[in-house]
Scaffold this motif. Structure first.
Motif, mmCIF file in Angstrom:
data_model
loop_
_atom_site.group_PDB
_atom_site.id
_atom_site.type_symbol
_atom_site.label_atom_id
_atom_site.label_comp_id
_atom_site.label_asym_id
_atom_site.label_seq_id
_atom_site.Cartn_x
_atom_site.Cartn_y
_atom_site.Cartn_z
ATOM 1 N N GLU A 29 128.301 -0.446 119.906
ATOM 2 C CA GLU A 29 129.030 -1.661 119.552
ATOM 3 C C GLU A 29 129.724 -1.527 118.203
ATOM 4 O O GLU A 29 130.846 -2.027 118.015
ATOM 5 N N GLU A 30 129.083 -0.866 117.248
ATOM 6 C CA GLU A 30 129.698 -0.682 115.928
ATOM 7 C C GLU A 30 130.982 0.127 116.024
ATOM 8 O O GLU A 30 131.977 -0.161 115.345
ATOM 9 N N VAL A 31 130.974 1.160 116.886
ATOM 10 C CA VAL A 31 132.170 1.986 117.088
ATOM 11 C C VAL A 31 133.257 1.159 117.774
ATOM 12 O O VAL A 31 134.429 1.185 117.379
ATOM 13 N N ALA A 32 132.870 0.407 118.802
ATOM 14 C CA ALA A 32 133.834 -0.425 119.530
ATOM 15 C C ALA A 32 134.475 -1.468 118.621
ATOM 16 O O ALA A 32 135.685 -1.721 118.690
ATOM 17 N N GLN A 33 133.678 -2.058 117.726
ATOM 18 C CA GLN A 33 134.191 -3.067 116.806
ATOM 19 C C GLN A 33 135.192 -2.453 115.831
ATOM 20 O O GLN A 33 136.253 -3.034 115.559
ATOM 21 N N ALA A 34 134.859 -1.274 115.311
ATOM 22 C CA ALA A 34 135.765 -0.590 114.384
ATOM 23 C C ALA A 34 137.082 -0.252 115.062
ATOM 24 O O ALA A 34 138.169 -0.399 114.473
ATOM 25 N N MET A 35 137.010 0.187 116.310
ATOM 26 C CA MET A 35 138.223 0.516 117.054
ATOM 27 C C MET A 35 139.063 -0.728 117.302
ATOM 28 O O MET A 35 140.305 -0.684 117.192
ATOM 29 N N SER A 36 138.406 -1.822 117.633
ATOM 30 C CA SER A 36 139.123 -3.071 117.889
ATOM 31 C C SER A 36 139.877 -3.524 116.645
ATOM 32 O O SER A 36 141.046 -3.933 116.717
ATOM 33 N N GLU A 37 139.220 -3.437 115.489
ATOM 34 C CA GLU A 37 139.868 -3.846 114.237
ATOM 35 C C GLU A 37 141.044 -2.941 113.906
ATOM 36 O O GLU A 37 142.110 -3.414 113.480
ATOM 37 N N ALA A 38 140.869 -1.626 114.099
ATOM 38 C CA ALA A 38 141.948 -0.680 113.790
ATOM 39 C C ALA A 38 143.138 -0.870 114.719
ATOM 40 O O ALA A 38 144.296 -0.741 114.299
ATOM 41 N N ALA A 39 142.859 -1.181 115.987
ATOM 42 C CA ALA A 39 143.932 -1.340 116.970
ATOM 43 C C ALA A 39 144.824 -2.523 116.646
ATOM 44 O O ALA A 39 145.980 -2.577 117.086
ATOM 45 N N ARG A 40 144.308 -3.490 115.864
ATOM 46 C CA ARG A 40 145.068 -4.706 115.557
ATOM 47 C C ARG A 40 145.648 -4.689 114.147
ATOM 48 O O ARG A 40 146.009 -5.727 113.606
ATOM 49 N N ASP A 41 145.758 -3.483 113.571
ATOM 50 C CA ASP A 41 146.287 -3.367 112.214
ATOM 51 C C ASP A 41 147.193 -2.143 112.130
ATOM 52 O O ASP A 41 147.410 -1.448 113.131
ATOM 53 N N TYR A 42 147.721 -1.862 110.937
ATOM 54 C CA TYR A 42 148.668 -0.772 110.745
ATOM 55 C C TYR A 42 148.193 0.156 109.638
ATOM 56 O O TYR A 42 147.435 -0.246 108.751
ATOM 57 N N THR A 217 137.327 8.833 123.142
ATOM 58 C CA THR A 217 138.052 10.045 123.527
ATOM 59 C C THR A 217 138.780 10.565 122.294
ATOM 60 O O THR A 217 139.747 9.967 121.827
ATOM 61 N N SER A 218 138.295 11.666 121.765
ATOM 62 C CA SER A 218 138.783 12.197 120.493
ATOM 63 C C SER A 218 138.112 13.536 120.247
ATOM 64 O O SER A 218 137.336 14.018 121.076
ATOM 65 N N GLY A 219 138.420 14.135 119.121
ATOM 66 C CA GLY A 219 137.776 15.366 118.707
ATOM 67 C C GLY A 219 138.215 15.696 117.305
ATOM 68 O O GLY A 219 138.931 14.916 116.658
ATOM 69 N N PHE A 220 137.802 16.859 116.825
ATOM 70 C CA PHE A 220 138.264 17.277 115.508
ATOM 71 C C PHE A 220 138.104 18.778 115.338
ATOM 72 O O PHE A 220 137.338 19.431 116.051
ATOM 73 N N GLY A 245 145.392 8.370 118.485
ATOM 74 C CA GLY A 245 145.764 7.065 117.952
ATOM 75 C C GLY A 245 144.892 6.611 116.796
ATOM 76 O O GLY A 245 143.773 7.095 116.601
ATOM 77 N N LYS A 246 145.396 5.660 116.037
ATOM 78 C CA LYS A 246 144.701 5.144 114.857
ATOM 79 C C LYS A 246 143.328 4.607 115.216
ATOM 80 O O LYS A 246 142.339 4.831 114.498
ATOM 81 N N GLU A 247 143.232 3.879 116.346
ATOM 82 C CA GLU A 247 141.954 3.276 116.728
ATOM 83 C C GLU A 247 140.928 4.342 117.115
ATOM 84 O O GLU A 247 139.737 4.202 116.820
ATOM 85 N N ASN A 248 141.391 5.422 117.740
ATOM 86 C CA ASN A 248 140.457 6.475 118.110
ATOM 87 C C ASN A 248 140.012 7.297 116.904
ATOM 88 O O ASN A 248 138.873 7.774 116.848
ATOM 89 N N THR A 254 133.757 6.425 112.564
ATOM 90 C CA THR A 254 132.584 5.538 112.618
ATOM 91 C C THR A 254 131.437 6.225 113.346
ATOM 92 O O THR A 254 130.272 6.153 112.923
ATOM 93 N N ALA A 255 131.751 6.907 114.445
ATOM 94 C CA ALA A 255 130.728 7.650 115.186
ATOM 95 C C ALA A 255 130.154 8.781 114.338
ATOM 96 O O ALA A 255 128.947 9.052 114.375
ATOM 97 N N LEU A 256 131.005 9.427 113.552
ATOM 98 C CA LEU A 256 130.537 10.490 112.649
ATOM 99 C C LEU A 256 129.547 9.944 111.634
ATOM 100 O O LEU A 256 128.523 10.577 111.343
ATOM 101 N N THR A 257 129.844 8.777 111.078
ATOM 102 C CA THR A 257 128.951 8.158 110.095
ATOM 103 C C THR A 257 127.603 7.824 110.732
ATOM 104 O O THR A 257 126.546 8.069 110.154
ATOM 105 N N ARG A 258 127.649 7.256 111.939
ATOM 106 C CA ARG A 258 126.411 6.931 112.650
ATOM 107 C C ARG A 258 125.631 8.199 112.989
ATOM 108 O O ARG A 258 124.401 8.222 112.904
#
Length: 370
Positions: A29-42, A217-220, A245-248, A254-258
């Motif tokens: 949920e923490e990851v999903a919330q962070a993605m939601s916030e990022a998706a609605r910003d620039y 869905t991402s990587g590094f 994308g920015k949200e991913n 966020t997932a890395l921090t967790r």
């Protein structure tokens, strides 16, 4: 109704693992919330890529990092980086390089198919794959003989898909790469240890964000600062078609921090699978046990040996019946040809073990096979 049910799609119970074909991970949920916030910003994407690199470096012990759409894109971008560097003219010519080293040397047992071909990912980045040795036997001399002035890098695949015996070690490839003055790239897509391969001397390491990390869905890619700068530069070339994308990116970070504060889940996996196996008591034709992941990772699964005579179905028939239902149950089936099916607890949501046990009982005991 689930987000997918709205579009007429069946519910899926994923007992297979962190599989791309099933959507990889269900994020916290923490990851999903962070993605939601990022998706609605620039944000300025170039600045976000650099900031993400700093966070990736902190998490891995590398000098720098570059977010990607996944580990497969990581292989393509890392390949492009060692071929074209930061030279814009060379970047824009890829995947058809003009001049300079472009061969990526890997052992034949590592030229695997993971849903697509590793060698195709190399080719997308402008590389010419050079497979050395044999599928189950590679010697150091195979590598030293193959390295020429055309060699851009060595590639090592750390995966359960790869041959696990008769291949040369990462340490041997590091020794050769160092002696020849060429980079060593490691694909560690689903690996859990984010420090190991950098510590062992790899120059670039590719990870998935949606597997062990349980991110979107991402990587590094992490590694040497100069090569990571070249990785980021590929977003002006072949990387443009693989942009994340920015949200991913925010979800990945966020997932890395967790992930950095996680506990080893091996004991919990064993506990869950022991309870699951007890739920199978009385079902004929299933012999259960718990086994560790074949590549040595701290992952423990239930191993189900299916006896056709007692169960009335063989492993492959059972798999088809499980997948045909609603919910569709997907198991881990690499050894189904010898009658073995695995249940991976990591992606299972609460209570889904019971649903799997109930469906197995329905198929084998009640004979409900439609």
């Amino acid at each position: 109704m689930s987000a997918f049910g709205k579009f007429g799609l069946r519910q899926v119970i994923n007992a297979s693992g962190k599989m791309t074909a099933l959507g990889a991970s269900a994020v916290h949920e923490e990851v999903a919330q962070a993605m939601s916030e990022a998706a609605r910003d620039y944000v300025v994407i170039d600045e976000l890529l650099v900031a993400a690199g700093r966070e990736i470096a902190k998490a891995t012990g590398a000098e720098d990092g570059c977010p990607t759409t996944g580990a497969a894109a990581g292989i393509a971008i890392a390949t492009a980086a060692v071929i074209a560097g930061t030279n814009l003219s060379r970047i824009e010519r890829l995947p058809r390089p003009v001049g300079g080293p472009d061969e990526i040397v890997l052992q034949k047992g590592h030229a695997v198919h993971f849903g697509a071909s590793v060698t195709q990912m190399i080719a997308l980045g402008g590389g010419t794959p050079v497979e050395v040795g044999h599928a189950n036997h590679t010697e150091k001399a195979h590598f030293t003989d193959a390295v020429t002035e055309r060699t851009a890098a060595l590639l090592y695949i750390q995966s359960h898909h790869a041959v696990q015996k008769g291949v040369q070690s990462l340490e041997t490839l590091r020794e050769i790469a160092s002696a020849k003055g060429i980079p060593l790239i490691v694909d560690a897509a689903a690996e859990e240890d984010l420090h190991k391969y950098i510590a062992l001397g790899a120059d670039l390491v590719c990870y998935s964000g949606g597997k062990a990390l349980e991110g979107p869905t991402s990587g590094f890619i992490c590694g040497r600062r100069d090569l990571i700068e070249a990785c980021r530069a590929q977003y002006k070339g072949i990387g443009r078609a693989m942009k994340v994308g920015k949200e991913n990116i925010v979800g990945l970070l966020t997932a890395l921090t967790r992930y950095g504060s996680r506990e080893d889940g091996g004991e919990e996996q064993k506990r869950r699978m022991e309870l699951f196996l007890r739920q199978l008591d009385g079902i004929p034709g299933i012999k259960g046990g718990i086994v560790q992941d074949e590549s040595g990772r701290s992952i423990f699964r239930a191993k189900l040996e299916i006896d056709l005579a007692a169960a009335g179905v063989d492993a492959k028939q059972l798999i088809r019946l499980l997948e045909a239902g609603n919910p569709a149950i997907y198991t881990r089936n690499h050894y189904s040809n010898i009658g073995i099916v695995f249940i991976d607890p990591r992606p299972l949501l609460p209570g889904q073990e019971q649903l799997i046990a109930d469906r197995l009982r329905d198929i084998i005991v009640k004979g409900n096979r439609t």
